[in-house]
Design an enzyme around this catalytic site. Structure first.
Site, short mmCIF file in Angstrom:
data_model
loop_
_atom_site.label_atom_id
_atom_site.label_comp_id
_atom_site.label_asym_id
_atom_site.label_seq_id
_atom_site.Cartn_x
_atom_site.Cartn_y
_atom_site.Cartn_z
N ASP A 3 -12.35 -11.87 2.87
CA ASP A 3 -12.99 -10.55 2.94
C ASP A 3 -14.39 -10.55 2.32
O ASP A 3 -14.69 -9.75 1.42
CB ASP A 3 -12.13 -9.49 2.24
CG ASP A 3 -10.70 -9.49 2.73
OD1 ASP A 3 -10.49 -9.63 3.94
OD2 ASP A 3 -9.79 -9.35 1.90
N SER B 291 -5.88 1.04 6.30
CA SER B 291 -5.25 0.04 7.14
C SER B 291 -3.84 0.49 7.52
O SER B 291 -3.19 1.21 6.79
CB SER B 291 -5.17 -1.30 6.42
OG SER B 291 -4.18 -1.28 5.41
N GLY C 67 2.57 -4.90 -0.46
CA GLY C 67 3.62 -4.15 0.22
C GLY C 67 3.68 -2.70 -0.18
O GLY C 67 4.67 -2.01 0.10
N ASP D 187 -17.18 -4.00 -1.15
CA ASP D 187 -18.24 -3.57 -0.23
C ASP D 187 -19.48 -3.31 -1.06
O ASP D 187 -19.49 -2.42 -1.92
CB ASP D 187 -17.81 -2.30 0.51
CG ASP D 187 -18.92 -1.74 1.38
OD1 ASP D 187 -19.23 -2.35 2.41
OD2 ASP D 187 -19.46 -0.68 1.02
N ASN E 268 -3.54 4.21 3.76
CA ASN E 268 -3.65 3.39 2.56
C ASN E 268 -5.09 3.33 2.10
O ASN E 268 -5.99 3.02 2.89
CB ASN E 268 -3.13 1.99 2.85
CG ASN E 268 -2.61 1.29 1.60
OD1 ASN E 268 -2.58 1.86 0.52
ND2 ASN E 268 -2.20 0.05 1.75
N ALA E 269 -5.34 3.61 0.84
CA ALA E 269 -6.71 3.66 0.28
C ALA E 269 -7.16 2.26 -0.13
O ALA E 269 -7.19 1.90 -1.31
CB ALA E 269 -6.74 4.61 -0.91
N ILE E 270 -7.54 1.47 0.89
CA ILE E 270 -8.03 0.12 0.66
C ILE E 270 -9.21 -0.14 1.61
O ILE E 270 -9.56 0.70 2.43
CB ILE E 270 -6.94 -0.94 0.89
CG1 ILE E 270 -6.39 -0.79 2.32
CG2 ILE E 270 -5.82 -0.80 -0.13
CD1 ILE E 270 -5.57 -1.99 2.76
N ASP E 271 -9.81 -1.32 1.50
CA ASP E 271 -10.87 -1.78 2.41
C ASP E 271 -11.99 -0.76 2.60
O ASP E 271 -12.30 -0.36 3.73
CB ASP E 271 -10.26 -2.12 3.77
CG ASP E 271 -9.30 -3.30 3.72
OD1 ASP E 271 -9.13 -3.87 2.64
OD2 ASP E 271 -8.75 -3.66 4.77
N GLU F 222 -7.47 -2.32 10.42
CA GLU F 222 -7.91 -2.18 9.03
C GLU F 222 -9.35 -2.66 8.88
O GLU F 222 -10.01 -3.04 9.85
CB GLU F 222 -7.00 -3.00 8.12
CG GLU F 222 -6.95 -4.48 8.45
CD GLU F 222 -5.83 -5.20 7.72
OE1 GLU F 222 -5.04 -4.55 7.03
OE2 GLU F 222 -5.75 -6.43 7.84
N TRP G 194 -0.38 1.96 9.05
CA TRP G 194 0.13 3.33 9.06
C TRP G 194 -0.63 4.18 10.09
O TRP G 194 -0.67 3.81 11.26
CB TRP G 194 0.08 3.94 7.64
CG TRP G 194 1.18 3.38 6.80
CD1 TRP G 194 2.48 3.75 6.79
CD2 TRP G 194 1.07 2.29 5.87
NE1 TRP G 194 3.19 2.97 5.92
CE2 TRP G 194 2.36 2.07 5.34
CE3 TRP G 194 0.01 1.49 5.45
CZ2 TRP G 194 2.63 1.08 4.41
CZ3 TRP G 194 0.27 0.50 4.51
CH2 TRP G 194 1.57 0.30 4.00
#
Length: 348
Positions: free
Chosen positions: A67, A198, A143, A125, A178-181, A236, A200
Site C-alpha cells: 500500500d 472497503s 477481520g 495517504d 469500514n473506516a480504512i484506506d 477498497e 461491505w
C-alpha cells in the site's frame, strides 16, 4: 483491504512486508523540471513488453512494500510511506533505487490499541497543503470493522517528525462500511474530501474541515462512491484525482494479501462531481460493480493494487504493490506512468 477477506489474509503479509501523495508545489516549469530529472527515470518506465498491461518500471534496493504512497519533496527526495509498524518508510534520490527508512512515528499513539492489539497502521495517504504535510492512515484489527482513520502532520514529512492529531472517523460492527484506506482530495473550490472504505457496502466519502483536518461539522453526510451489491463485496483503497474536467476514482478490486493466489486489480471510473456518480468507460456505475481496468495480473506480476497516484515532472504515476510470482509471492513496489490522451488513464 477487505476486513473480511483482506484482513485475515493480510495478517501474515503485513507482518513480513510492512505494509506520497499528491503534487508538491512546483518551483519550475514542467519543461525545466523534465530536463532536471535523471535520464534513467524516463528509461526505467519504458514498457518492456507489449502485453495488455505493462510490467512495472525498474526499481531497485529495498522494494518490499504494501500500500505505498509517494511524494517528491521540495529538495527532490522521493519519500514513500506504506503499511506496517508505525507506518514504514523508504527514500530515493532518483525514483529508482530505494532504501528503507525509519517509521513515521517515533512512538506509536496510545489510542491505536483500541483498534489493533499489535498495534500497527495501514494504508497511509500523504499530501502537502498549507505549508505542512498531512498523513491520513487507518488502524484496525484483522477481520474486524472496529477501525479508525487517524491524522498526523509534519513540517518536513520526514520519518520520526510526525505529530499525531488523533481520530478522524471510525466504524464498528454495527456499521455497513469500514473506516480504512483513507485518501484526501482537495477540490478546485477549496473544499476537502476524504474517501475511504472497503468491502461491505463499499467506498464512502465525507467532507473535511481544512482548518482541522477532521470531518466538517456542518456536513455529516456520508456519500457512497463504489459498491459491489452482487457477488463479492471486494472493492477498497479509493484514490481520487481530477484531470481534464473529470474526477477519477481509482480503486482496488478483489482479494489481496494471498501471495501468488491474490486476485487484486486496479479499476477506475469518472464523474463530473467529486461525490459521483462514478461510471466506467462503458457507462456502468461503480455503485453497481462498474470499473474500467487499469492494472491486472500478468506474468510474474500478481495482484497489483493498494494504489496511489502521484504527479511528477514527467507526468502522473501510479504507485502500487504487486506479488512477485518469481519470489514466493513477496509484495513489491510497482511504478508506472499514466497516459490520459484517451480520456481514461492507461498505464505504460
Amino acid at each position: 483491504m477487505s476486513r473480511t477477506s483482506r484482513s485475515t489474509s493480510r495478517s501474515a503479509s503485513r507482518r513480513t512486508a510492512r505494509r506520497a501523495s499528491r503534487r508538491t508545489p512546483r518551483r519550475t516549469s514542467r519543461r525545466t523540471a523534465l530536463l532536471a530529472l535523471p535520464a534513467a527515470i524516463l528509461l526505467a518506465l519504458v514498457p518492456s513488453t507489449a502485453s495488455a498491461y505493462p510490467n512495472p518500471g525498474r526499481v531497485t534496493g529495498d522494494i518490499v512494500t504494501h500500500d505505498p504512497t509517494m511524494i517528491r519533496t521540495s529538495s527532490g527526495q522521493y519519500l514513500i510511506y506504506a503499511t506496517g509498524g508505525g507506518i514504514s518508510s523508504k527514500t530515493s534520490g532518483d525514483r529508482i533505487a530505494f532504501r528503507n527508512g525509519a517509521d513515521a512515528f517515533s512512538s506509536r499513539p496510545g489510542w491505536w490499541r483500541n483498534y489493533s492489539s499489535v498495534p500497527e497502521a495501514w494504508a497511509p495517504d500523504i499530501s502537502y497543503h498549507g505549508g505542512k504535510y498531512l498523513m491520513y492512515y487507518s488502524v484496525s484489527s484483522f477481520g474486524s470493522q472496529n477501525s479508525a482513520i487517524g491524522l498526523a502532520t509534519s513540517t518536513t514529512g520526514q520519518p520520526g517528525s510526525w505529530a499525531d492529531q488523533g481520530i478522524v472517523h471510525t466504524s464498528s460492527s454495527s456499521t455497513d462500511y469500514n473506516a480504512i484506506d483513507p485518501n484526501l482530495f482537495v477540490n478546485d473550490d477549496g473544499k476537502w474530501w476524504l474517501s475511504f472504505g472497503s468491502w461491505w457496502s463499499g467506498i464512502k466519502m465525507i467532507q473535511i474541515n481544512p482548518s482541522t483536518g477532521k470531518q466538517l461539522s456542518s456536513d455529516a453526510t456520508r456519500y457512497s462512491l463504489a459498491s459491489r451489491p452482487t457477488g463479492t463485496k471486494a472493492v477498497e483503497a479509493p484514490y481520487i484525482v481530477k484531470r481534464n474536467g473529470y474526477y477519477y476514482l481509482f480503486a482496488s478490486y478483489d482479494t489481496c494479501c494471498a501471495g501468488t493466489s491474490s486476485t487484486y486489480k486496479v479499476k477506475v471510473g469518472r464523474a463530473t462531481s467529486v461525490t459521483g456518480p462514478y461510471r466506467d468507460k462503458n457507462g456502468v456505475a461503480m455503485m453497481n460493480n462498474g470499473g474500467t481496468p487499469v492494472l491486472e495480473s500478468h506474468g510474474r506480476y500478481i495482484g497489483p493494487g493498494g494504489q496511489s497516484i502521484m504527479n511528477d515532472a514527467d507526468g502522473d504515476l501510479i504507485v502500487y504493490h504487486y506479488y512477485d510470482g518469481q519470489d514466493n509471492g513477496t509484495p513489491k513496489l510497482g511504478v508506472n506512468l499514466l497516459n490520459w490522451s484517451s480520456g481514461w488513464p492507461v498505464a505504460y
